[in-house]
Motif scaffolding. Structure first.
Motif: not given
Length: 119
Positions: A62-66, A55-57
């Motif tokens: 990234r941590k939140e998505t994980h 993902m881009m960001g």
């Protein structure tokens, strides 16, 4: 039937199932950003599946998505087991795939070098 490439085939099916889930918006957790499933590695016994995503960001996004993916793990396991028609639901692990980001960084550096050389 040869079992040597079965984990690879199952991984491809899991990747397709994850893609469908994301496309249909079935993962409702707002922490999960716009991600791309880049690959899936399945163990030879089909009991574990490591799902690679990109993902881009920012690092925080990234941590939140994980965290969102981890929270949805049970739902994802059930959906995968049903979609791929597996007898045993594989343990699912999510891993951020840095290869796209690394490739983009290398591309930018090469462009900078070319510009400095007057190319």
């Amino acid at each position: 039937m040869s079992t040597s490439n079965r984990p690879e085939r199952v991984g491809q099916e899991i990747q397709a199932a994850m893609g469908r889930m994301l496309t249909r918006g079935e993962l409702k957790d707002p922490r999960i950003g716009y991600i791309t499933i880049t690959g899936v590695k399945v163990s030879p016994d089909l009991k574990t599946a490591r799902i690679y995503y990109s993902m881009m960001g920012s690092e925080q996004e990234r941590k939140e998505t994980h965290k969102g993916l981890e929270a949805a793990k049970g739902f994802i396991r059930r959906q995968i087991t049903e979609a791929v028609n597996m007898r045993v639901s594989p343990e699912v692990f999510f891993t951020f795939d840095e290869s796209l980001e690394r490739g983009d960084r290398i591309e930018r550096l090469l462009r900078e070098v070319k510009e400095k050389e007057g190319g």
